[in-house]
Design an enzyme around this catalytic site. Structure first.
Site, PDB file in Angstrom:
ATOM      1  N   GLY A   4      45.250  50.211  45.387  1.00 37.89           N
ATOM      2  CA  GLY A   4      43.789  50.030  46.145  1.00 37.89           C
ATOM      3  C   GLY A   4      43.606  48.560  46.264  1.00 37.89           C
ATOM      4  O   GLY A   4      42.724  48.318  47.290  1.00 37.89           O
TER       5      GLY A   4
ATOM      6  N   TYR B  57      40.924  43.646  34.419  1.00 41.40           N
ATOM      7  CA  TYR B  57      40.196  42.385  34.849  1.00 41.40           C
ATOM      8  C   TYR B  57      41.256  41.452  34.783  1.00 41.40           C
ATOM      9  O   TYR B  57      41.091  40.403  34.150  1.00 41.40           O
ATOM     10  CB  TYR B  57      38.963  42.151  34.277  1.00 41.40           C
ATOM     11  CG  TYR B  57      38.015  43.117  34.065  1.00 41.40           C
ATOM     12  CD1 TYR B  57      37.767  44.371  35.052  1.00 41.40           C
ATOM     13  CD2 TYR B  57      36.740  43.194  33.136  1.00 41.40           C
ATOM     14  CE1 TYR B  57      36.893  45.041  35.219  1.00 41.40           C
ATOM     15  CE2 TYR B  57      35.862  44.222  33.084  1.00 41.40           C
ATOM     16  CZ  TYR B  57      36.030  44.919  34.054  1.00 41.40           C
ATOM     17  OH  TYR B  57      34.583  45.981  34.161  1.00 41.40           O
TER      18      TYR B  57
END
Length: 528
Positions: free
Chosen positions: A107, A470
């Site tokens: 993505g 993250y």
């Protein structure tokens, strides 16, 4: 004997001298791809080189962070936008045999660009066209391909059932491949845990180009890719996941208070209760730099987001009992279906069509950003929060997400999957700074380091934990072409805690030559 031990430790702990290195051979790689796919699934339409007129658009459409967007990178040999599993298999085999690294992108939500940058010759294996989804309502299960987005998955689920959902993230353009393999954090976490807690099988291309699934996958590899990141072990093709039950009525709200309205006191109380309320309730607090009422001045506003698996009446009762300081009113609450809450979390107005869940990126990245993460185990004192506000006000655009833990996360063992951040956390933090001027990069990166340093007394330590999804290169990294085990231990201990050693053992079993490597990959433990 001491000399022998020293040599062994040197090999085991100092560096991985990546075995069987082959000098990069671009022409052989490209010819290999064509030869392997010519008869059944020709790869020509999926292969982009710098000579293609659509090369740049193919590169930038799945590049989210402008800091790392570089379509003219001379190290980038090609982009393989795979349309078939055989394209993935061929890319792995041909890259390995020709000494070329691959970067796997699904993505493109990659905070540090590690899925599309390298300092050595490489190929981007782009999975966005491998995106099939199959829902089995009777078994409450789904197969979802790596390139399918969460928005596509959520839409497909909602069309099949109004009372089933998947415990995934809130951003619909996240693709299943990377999101799930890194942990998969979302607003159902307190009731159902994270995405990897619902993975029951997968299909993955290994270092030899074989597809492993079911019995051939192995329990150890399935354990590793559930939270350890898939890109260290192979290429995720698809996941088999369990779906979860949700009521027909779900309630959400978003309210905010500023420093001038006493939000520091409210947020301190939030820390005490957000992990203790019923597990059907997820409460996020988001301190954010905002404009003050005085023209030209800035302040801190804290936005409180909530999702409750139940009615507004029940939610109001819980909030009035646990956090009356917020001053929640019934008109702040909106009852809706689970699928419609996905639009709420995207900050769309209530009633916005869920057709936006199917939107895919096509434009170049518009902004630069930097993110970091932390885990908090004890309430941050008010004086500590006030220090944070002062540092935040030096930013133009910056927020800090405080994501509540507790619920079932306190009941799942840290070694149940490779994702270790479970019991004992009050909440998880994401720091996020955004800017549009390249000249502001150094200043914003410096401010992020500053606020990260300011937070050190209030967060986890020894190690200071970090969330894999993250990605943060500051917590440790290796060069693209080499893997130093001592350096890997630094970031590995923060991302994986006590699970890192087992992850290295799984890596040694399935990728002993360390082909699948990048700046924060998991290295193999060398057998002596």
């Amino acid at each position: 004997m001491k000399e022998v031990v020293s040599v062994v430790l040197l090999v085991l702990l100092v560096s991985v001298s990546d075995a069987n290195e082959t000098k990069p051979n671009t022409e052989n790689f490209l010819q290999c791809l064509h030869n392997r796919t010519r008869s059944v699934n020709p790869i020509a339409e999926s292969l982009y080189t710098h000579n293609n007129t659509t090369f740049v658009s193919s590169y930038v459409s799945y590049t989210k962070n402008k800091r790392y967007s570089n379509p003219k990178d001379t190290k980038l040999i090609a982009i393989v936008a795979a349309k078939h599993e055989s394209h993935v298999q061929s890319t792995v085999v041909c890259a390995k045999s020709n000494g070329i690294q691959i970067r796997i992108r699904s993505g493109g939500h990659d905070y540090e660009g590690l899925s599309y940058i390298s300092s050595v010759p490489f190929v981007i294996l782009d999975m966005h066209d491998i995106r099939s989804i199959t829902i089995d309502v009777s078994k409450k299960q789904a197969w979802v391909d790596a390139g399918a987005t969460l928005g596509e998955l959520y839409t497909k689920i909602s069309k099949a059932s109004k009372t089933l959902a998947f415990a995934g993230g809130v951003c619909p353009t996240l693709a299943a491949g990377g999101h799930i393999s890194g942990g998969g954090y979302g607003n159902l976490i307190r009731k159902y845990g994270i995405s990897v807690d619902h993975v029951v099988d997968a299909r993955i291309v290994d270092v030899n180009g074989n597809i492993l699934t079911g019995a051939t996958l192995g329990d150890d590899l399935l354990w590793a890719i559930r939270g350890g990141g898939g890109a260290s072990f192979g290429v995720i093709l698809s996941w088999k996941v369990n779906l979860v039950d949700v009521p027909q009525t779900v309630t959400v709200f978003k309210v905010n208070k500023t420093l001038e309205q006493g939000v520091t006191d409210v947020l301190y109380k939030w820390q005490l209760v957000s992990s203790k309320v019923p597990q059907e309730l997820f409460l996020r607090a988001m301190p954010k730099v905002a404009n003050a009422t005085v023209s030209g001045k800035k302040t801190i506003a804290v936005f409180f987001y909530a999702q409750f698996l139940g009615s507004a009446k029940k939610l109001m009762a819980i909030m009035n009992k646990n956090l009356p300081e917020l001053g929640l009113k019934s008109e702040d609450c909106y009852e809706m279906s689970w699928i419609n809450t996905t639009m709420f979390w995207m900050d769309y107005p209530v009633g916005t069509s869920t057709s936006h869940l199917l939107d895919r990126p096509s434009d170049p990245p518009r902004a630069f950003f930097k993110s970091k993460s932390d885990y908090v185990k004890k309430p941050i004192p008010k004086e500590g929060m006030e220090k944070i506000w002062k540092t935040m006000l030096n930013f133009n655009k910056m927020y800090i997400e405080w994501n509540a833990y507790g619920g079932v996360m306190d009941k799942i063992p840290a070694n149940a999957t490779a994702f270790p951040h479970r019991k004992g956390n009050l909440f998880k933090i994401q720091y996020y700074a955004l800017w549009t001027d390249a000249n502001a990069t150094d200043n914003n990166l410096g401010l992020m380091r500053e606020i990260y340093h300011e937070m050190e007394p209030y967060v986890s330590s020894n190690p200071r934990e970090a969330f894999l999804n993250y990605r943060d290169i500051d917590v440790g990294s290796n060069p693209s072409g080499k893997t130093n085990l001592e350096e890997a231990k630094i970031y590995g201990s923060k991302y994986f805690l006590g699970n890192f050693k087992r992850l290295m053992e799984v890596k040694a079993k399935y990728d002993p030559v360390n082909f699948f490597r990048f700046e924060q990959s998991i290295p193999p433990v060398r057998a002596m």
